[in-house]
Design a protein around this motif. Structure first.
Motif, PDB file in Angstrom:
ATOM      1  N   TRP A   1      11.094   6.168  -2.360  1.00  0.00           N
ATOM      2  CA  TRP A   1      11.153   7.263  -3.301  1.00  0.00           C
ATOM      3  C   TRP A   1      11.661   6.957  -4.614  1.00  0.00           C
ATOM      4  CZ3 TRP A   1       7.580  11.174  -3.357  1.00  0.00           C
ATOM      5  CH2 TRP A   1       6.985  11.468  -1.870  1.00  0.00           C
ATOM      6  N   SER A   2      13.031   6.858  -4.533  1.00  0.00           N
ATOM      7  CA  SER A   2      14.079   6.630  -5.557  1.00  0.00           C
ATOM      8  C   SER A   2      13.560   5.451  -6.292  1.00  0.00           C
ATOM      9  CB  SER A   2      15.523   6.810  -5.231  1.00  0.00           C
ATOM     10  OG  SER A   2      15.782   8.118  -5.296  1.00  0.00           O
ATOM     11  N   ILE A   3      13.567   4.321  -5.303  1.00  0.00           N
ATOM     12  CA  ILE A   3      13.573   2.806  -5.997  1.00  0.00           C
ATOM     13  C   ILE A   3      12.113   2.811  -6.879  1.00  0.00           C
ATOM     14  CG2 ILE A   3      12.114   1.734  -4.217  1.00  0.00           C
ATOM     15  CD1 ILE A   3      15.069  -0.012  -6.231  1.00  0.00           C
ATOM     16  N   THR A   4      11.142   3.651  -6.503  1.00  0.00           N
ATOM     17  CA  THR A   4      10.025   3.790  -7.315  1.00  0.00           C
ATOM     18  C   THR A   4      10.241   4.330  -8.526  1.00  0.00           C
ATOM     19  OG1 THR A   4       8.503   3.371  -5.170  1.00  0.00           O
ATOM     20  CG2 THR A   4       7.480   4.309  -7.180  1.00  0.00           C
ATOM     21  N   ALA A   5      10.686   5.576  -8.411  1.00  0.00           N
ATOM     22  CA  ALA A   5      11.092   6.225  -9.608  1.00  0.00           C
ATOM     23  C   ALA A   5      11.988   5.540 -10.604  1.00  0.00           C
ATOM     24  CB  ALA A   5      11.941   7.697  -9.159  1.00  0.00           C
ATOM     25  N   HIS A   6      12.890   4.738 -10.094  1.00  0.00           N
ATOM     26  CA  HIS A   6      13.900   3.956 -10.810  1.00  0.00           C
ATOM     27  C   HIS A   6      13.021   2.666 -11.621  1.00  0.00           C
ATOM     28  CE1 HIS A   6      17.763   2.540 -11.955  1.00  0.00           C
ATOM     29  NE2 HIS A   6      17.132   1.189 -12.031  1.00  0.00           N
ATOM     30  N   GLU A   7      12.452   1.847 -10.890  1.00  0.00           N
ATOM     31  CA  GLU A   7      12.080   0.467 -11.267  1.00  0.00           C
ATOM     32  C   GLU A   7      10.414   0.806 -12.199  1.00  0.00           C
ATOM     33  OE1 GLU A   7      13.536  -1.731 -11.632  1.00  0.00           O
ATOM     34  OE2 GLU A   7      15.319  -1.579 -10.105  1.00  0.00           O
ATOM     35  N   ALA A   8       9.722   2.082 -11.548  1.00  0.00           N
ATOM     36  CA  ALA A   8       8.408   2.100 -11.871  1.00  0.00           C
ATOM     37  C   ALA A   8       8.171   3.311 -12.910  1.00  0.00           C
ATOM     38  CB  ALA A   8       7.415   2.067 -10.977  1.00  0.00           C
ATOM     39  N   ARG A   9       7.827   4.449 -12.208  1.00  0.00           N
ATOM     40  CA  ARG A   9       7.772   5.637 -13.128  1.00  0.00           C
ATOM     41  C   ARG A   9       8.294   6.868 -12.399  1.00  0.00           C
ATOM     42  NH1 ARG A   9       1.349   4.813 -14.794  1.00  0.00           N
ATOM     43  NH2 ARG A   9       1.705   3.065 -16.178  1.00  0.00           N
ATOM     44  N   PRO A  10       9.009   7.705 -13.285  1.00  0.00           N
ATOM     45  CA  PRO A  10       9.308   7.790 -14.909  1.00  0.00           C
ATOM     46  C   PRO A  10      10.495   6.799 -15.054  1.00  0.00           C
ATOM     47  CG  PRO A  10      10.212   9.603 -13.939  1.00  0.00           C
ATOM     48  CD  PRO A  10       9.769   8.837 -12.555  1.00  0.00           C
ATOM     49  N   GLY A  11      10.864   5.777 -14.588  1.00  0.00           N
ATOM     50  CA  GLY A  11      12.052   5.048 -14.742  1.00  0.00           C
ATOM     51  C   GLY A  11      11.536   3.736 -15.770  1.00  0.00           C
ATOM     52  N   HIS A  12      12.249   2.715 -15.272  1.00  0.00           N
ATOM     53  CA  HIS A  12      12.387   1.447 -16.315  1.00  0.00           C
ATOM     54  C   HIS A  12      10.757   1.068 -16.898  1.00  0.00           C
ATOM     55  CE1 HIS A  12      16.206   0.404 -15.980  1.00  0.00           C
ATOM     56  NE2 HIS A  12      16.229  -0.068 -14.926  1.00  0.00           N
TER      57      HIS A  12
ATOM     58  N   PRO B   1       0.810  -1.512  -0.009  1.00  0.00           N
ATOM     59  CA  PRO B   1      -0.075   0.036  -0.127  1.00  0.00           C
ATOM     60  C   PRO B   1       0.919   1.238   0.114  1.00  0.00           C
ATOM     61  CG  PRO B   1      -0.940  -1.622   1.641  1.00  0.00           C
ATOM     62  CD  PRO B   1       0.396  -2.299   0.917  1.00  0.00           C
ATOM     63  N   LEU B   2       1.971   1.413   0.752  1.00  0.00           N
ATOM     64  CA  LEU B   2       2.755   2.331   0.867  1.00  0.00           C
ATOM     65  C   LEU B   2       3.437   2.664  -0.615  1.00  0.00           C
ATOM     66  CD1 LEU B   2       4.451   4.752   2.209  1.00  0.00           C
ATOM     67  CD2 LEU B   2       5.932   3.164   2.765  1.00  0.00           C
ATOM     68  N   TYR B   3       3.945   1.627  -1.127  1.00  0.00           N
ATOM     69  CA  TYR B   3       4.538   1.674  -2.798  1.00  0.00           C
ATOM     70  C   TYR B   3       3.532   2.289  -3.511  1.00  0.00           C
ATOM     71  CZ  TYR B   3       9.270   0.452  -2.091  1.00  0.00           C
ATOM     72  OH  TYR B   3      10.442   0.180  -1.564  1.00  0.00           O
ATOM     73  N   ALA B   4       2.230   2.004  -3.328  1.00  0.00           N
ATOM     74  CA  ALA B   4       0.933   2.397  -4.277  1.00  0.00           C
ATOM     75  C   ALA B   4       0.959   3.853  -4.060  1.00  0.00           C
ATOM     76  CB  ALA B   4      -0.201   1.607  -4.040  1.00  0.00           C
ATOM     77  N   GLU B   5       0.994   4.296  -2.776  1.00  0.00           N
ATOM     78  CA  GLU B   5       0.912   5.540  -2.519  1.00  0.00           C
ATOM     79  C   GLU B   5       2.070   6.402  -3.015  1.00  0.00           C
ATOM     80  OE1 GLU B   5       0.810   8.444   1.597  1.00  0.00           O
ATOM     81  OE2 GLU B   5       0.551   6.148   1.849  1.00  0.00           O
ATOM     82  N   ARG B   6       3.220   5.759  -2.780  1.00  0.00           N
ATOM     83  CA  ARG B   6       4.289   6.442  -3.268  1.00  0.00           C
ATOM     84  C   ARG B   6       4.477   6.892  -4.970  1.00  0.00           C
ATOM     85  NH1 ARG B   6       5.505   8.198   0.038  1.00  0.00           N
ATOM     86  NH2 ARG B   6       6.754   7.091   1.502  1.00  0.00           N
ATOM     87  N   LEU B   7       3.769   5.847  -5.556  1.00  0.00           N
ATOM     88  CA  LEU B   7       3.801   6.121  -6.934  1.00  0.00           C
ATOM     89  C   LEU B   7       2.943   7.003  -7.524  1.00  0.00           C
ATOM     90  CD1 LEU B   7       4.524   5.195  -9.949  1.00  0.00           C
ATOM     91  CD2 LEU B   7       2.761   3.266  -9.784  1.00  0.00           C
ATOM     92  N   ALA B   8       1.816   7.250  -6.837  1.00  0.00           N
ATOM     93  CA  ALA B   8       0.780   8.126  -6.985  1.00  0.00           C
ATOM     94  C   ALA B   8       1.328   9.416  -6.762  1.00  0.00           C
ATOM     95  CB  ALA B   8      -0.481   7.806  -6.125  1.00  0.00           C
TER      96      ALA B   8
END
Length: 591
Positions: free
Chosen positions: A415-426, A329-336
Motif C-alpha cells: 500500500w504505502s510504497i505504491t502511494a509513495h512512488e506512484a500515486r499520489p506520490g512521486h 498484477p498485485l501492484y496494478a490492483e493496489r494502484l487501482a
C-alpha cells in the motif's frame, strides 16, 4: 564518485529519461519563458561539464558528448559558475516581475551551492569514479524502451568515446587514473573514499557490466559488439586497479569531515543542525511506535495472533509472501484501489492515464537497491511521464551472498510504497509539473530531496486512513523508518552509533529485512550521507504549512485544492512553498 557535488549528482541521477507518446505539456506563461531564458545560462554550464547530465535533464544537442576527463575541471567549472552568478545578479537588479526575481534567486543559490560543493570536494577528497556504474546509467537511460529509436543510436557514439575508439578520444579509464595520480601528486593528504563504498563498487561491477551487455543485446542497435568488448575489458581492468590502488587508500572510518556532512544536509534541503534534527526524530519515532502498537493490537485481535507487539505482528504478516509472477498484477490492483480512494475522498486531482510500474533488473538492483521512481525529463518535455521501479534485493557482496527483500512482496506492504512512488506520490508530483508548465528554475534548480520526499511521505499519510488495518500498520512502519533515518543518519555520521548498530536497529526495531537494512546503512554511510533525513524533515515542513493554511481558513480549507496547489508549485524548498501558500492560496480560498 566523491562525496560532494551532491545537488547536481542527485538531480542528474534522479531525472532519468522516460519518453512516451503522450499529450504535450502545458503552454508556457510569459514569465516562465523569461525565467527559462535565465536558467539557460546555468544549463549551459551543466551541459559543458556534464553532457550526460544535460541529456538526462532533457537538454537537446548533447546525446553524443561525454564528460571531459582529459583535464582537471575544477578551475574552469568554478570560473564559468562565477561568470553566470555575476550575470544573473545583474539581471536580478533590473528585474521587476516577482516570480522571475524569485527564480533568479533560486538559480544564483544553486550555482553558489555547486561552487561550495566543488570547493569542499577539492579540499578533502581524492577523485574516485565508479565508472562502471556511471556508464551503466547512461546505457540504461538511453536504451529505455520508451526512448525513440533514432535517439538510442547516439549511444554507439558515446560508447566509442568512452572506449577511446573515436577520433580524438582516449579510454575514460585511463583518463580517470590520470586525474587520480594528478591529485595525489598535488596533495598526498587527501582522503580516500570509504572502504565500504569501494568494495561495493568492485562487487557490483560484474553485475553492471552484464546488465549493460544484456540491454545492448536486446536493443535494435547494430555493431555495438566490438566497442563493448573493448569497453568491457577496460572496465574490468579498471576495477582491478581500483582494488589494487584505491582500496588500500580507502578510509576505514565512514564519517565525513563535519563541514562536508553539514553541506550535504544543506544540499538536500535540511536547514537545521543535526542535533536538533535528531531530537525531533527521536520524539516522532516514539510516538509512531505507540501508534503501531495500537494498530498491531487490533490486527492481533482480528486474526487471533498470540503476540500483539508490532514487531511480532509485522513478522506474521510478512510471511504471506506473493509469488514472483503475482507481484506486478498485485501492484496494478493496489494502484487501482488507491486511485479509487483518492477520487472518492477528493484528495487530489488524478490524470486519467495509467501510471507505470515495473520490476527492476539485477543490474538496477545493484545500482540503486531501494525502490524508486524514474522521473521524466523536465526540460523540453513533450508529455513524457515517470515510472515506479520495484527493486527486489541487494547485489552479491564480496563472498557472493545476495540479500533478497521481503519488505514489499507481501499484501500489507504494497500500500504505502505504491502511494509513495506512484500515486499520489512521486509519479503524480512530477507529472503535475509537466502539465502545469513549471519553470526550469523551479523544476530543476530548486530541486531538493526535502521537497520531493516530503511530498511522497505526505502522500502516504493522506492514504493511510483509507487502507485496511494491515496496510495501515505498514504505512506507520514506513513513517517510522523515515523518523529512524532522521536520527540514525546524523548519528552514524557523528560517530554516535556504528554502521552495524544502524543495521541491527533497523532490523530489530523497524522490522526491516536484512537486505533493506543493509542498503539503508550503506545509504547513510557512503551512497548518499544526509539524504535519508530529507523524508522526515520534508514531511514535517509540509505538514506545518498545511496546518497553517487550515488555521487561517478553518471551514473554508479544501484539501483537494491545497494538494493541487502544492503540486503546481514545482520542486521549490519549504520556505518558498510556505510563502506561496500563505500569500496566494489562503487569500484566494478565503474569498
Amino acid at each position: 564518485m566523491s562525496p560532494s557535488n551532491l545537488k547536481l549528482r542527485a538531480l542528474i541521477s534522479a531525472l532519468t529519461l522516460a519518453v512516451l507518446s503522450l499529450p504535450v505539456a502545458a503552454a508556457e506563461q510569459p514569465w516562465v519563458t523569461k525565467s527559462n531564458a535565465n536558467a539557460k545560462l546555468l544549463l549551459n554550464v551543466v551541459a559543458k561539464y556534464s553532457p550526460e547530465g544535460a541529456s538526462a535533464l532533457g537538454v537537446d544537442g548533447f546525446d553524443e558528448q561525454i564528460t571531459d576527463l582529459s583535464r582537471d575541471l575544477f578551475e574552469p567549472t568554478n570560473k564559468d559558475l562565477r561568470a553566470v552568478i555575476a550575470e544573473m545578479e545583474k539581471r536580478l537588479k533590473a528585474e521587476t516581475n516577482p516570480k522571475v526575481r524569485q527564480d533568479l534567486e533560486i538559480l544564483i543559490g544553486s550555482a553558489k551551492d555547486q561552487m561550495r560543493s566543488n570547493t569542499l570536494d577539492r579540499k578533502y577528497f581524492l577523485p574516485f569514479n565508479d565508472l562502471t556504474q556511471t556508464i551503466f546509467g547512461v546505457v540504461r537511460s538511453t536504451l529505455d524502451p520508451r526512448i525513440p529509436k533514432e535517439r538510442q543510436k547516439t549511444l554507439l557514439v558515446r560508447l566509442q568515446k568512452y572506449a577511446g575508439l573515436a577520433k580524438g578520444h582516449r579510454p575514460v579509464t585511463e583518463l580517470a587514473n590520470e586525474r587520480l595520480r594528478e591529485r595525489l601528486k598535488a596533495n598526498k593528504n587527501l582522503l580516500g573514499p570509504y572502504k565500504g563504498e569501494v568494495e561495493q563498487a568492485i562487487n557490483n561491477s560484474p553485475t553492471l557490466i552484464a546488465g549493460m551487455k544484456d540491454l545492448l543485446a536486446k536493443s535494435d542497435l547494430k555493431g555495438w559488439e566490438p566497442t563493448f568488448a573493448a569497453l568491457e575489458k577496460q572496465l574490468t581492468d579498471y576495477n582491478a586497479q581500483v582494488k589494487a590502488q584505491i582500496l588500500p587508500r580507502a578510509r576505514t572510518d565512514h564519517r565525513l569531515p563535519p563541514e562536508v556532512y553539514a553541506n550535504n544536509l544543506k544540499q538536500f534541503g535540511v536547514d537545521i543542525p543535526p542535533q536538533e534534527l535528531i531530537a525531533k526524530a527521536l520524539m516522532s519515532f516514539a510516538e509512531i511506535r505507540n501508534q503501531m502498537n495500537i494498530t498491531a493490537g487490533l490486527i492481533a485481535r482480528e486474526r487471533n495472533l498470540p503476540n500483539a507487539d508490532y514487531r511480532a505482528v509485522m513478522l506474521e504478516l510478512k510471511k504471506e509472501q506473493i509469488p514472483n509472477d503475482k507481484v506486478m498484477p498485485l501492484y496494478a490492483e493496489r494502484l487501482a484501489q488507491i486511485e479509487e480512494a483518492v477520487r472518492k475522498q477528493d484528495i487530489v486531482t488524478l490524470p486519467s492515464r495509467k501510471a507505470l510500474i515495473r520490476l527492476a533488473s539485477a543490474a538496477e538492483n545493484a545500482r540503486s537497491p531501494a525502490p524508486h521512481m524514474n522521473p521524466p525529463r523536465l526540460i523540453g518535455n513533450t508529455g513524457e511521464y515517470g515510472e515506479f521501479v520495484l527493486t527486489t534485493g541487494m547485489a552479491p557482496d564480496a563472498s557472493g551472498k545476495s540479500l533478497a527483500f521481503d519488505d514489499f512482496t507481501h499484501q500489507a506492504g504494497t500500500w504505502s510504497i505504491t502511494a509513495h512512488e506512484a500515486r499520489p506520490g512521486h509519479e503524480l508530483q512530477f507529472a503535475k509539473m509537466i502539465e502545469t508548465g513549471v519553470s526550469t528554475a523551479r523544476a530543476v534548480f530548486a530541486f531538493n530531496s526535502v521537497n520531493v520526499e516530503g511530498w511522497a511521505l505526505y502522500a502516504e499519510a493522506e492514504m493511510q486512513p483509507y487502507e485496511p488495518l494491515d496496510g495501515q500498520l505498514f504505512a506507520l512502519q514506513a513513517r517510522m523508518l523515515r523518523a529512524a533515518r532522521a536520527f540514525l543518519d546524523p548519528m552514524v555520521n557523528l560517530g554516535e552509533i556504528s554502521p552495524e548498530g544502524v543495521k541491527g536497529f533497523l532490523m530489530d526495531e523497524v522490522g526491516m529485512s536484512e537486505g533493506m537494512a543493509t542498503q539503508e546503512m550503506q545509504r547513510y554511510t557512503f551512497r548518499s550521507p544526509g539524504q535519508a533525513t530529507s523524508y522526515f524533515y520534508g514531511y514535517q515542513r509540509l505538514m506545518e504549512t498545511r496546518q497553517a493554511a487550515e488555521v487561517a481558513l478553518r471551514k473554508k480549507f479544501n484539501r483537494k485544492a491545497f494538494n493541487d496547489f502544492v503540486l503546481a508549485q514545482g520542486l521549490v524548498p519549504p520556505q518558498l512553498l510556505r510563502k506561496a501558500v500563505m500569500q496566494e492560496f489562503v487569500p484566494a480560498q478565503g474569498k
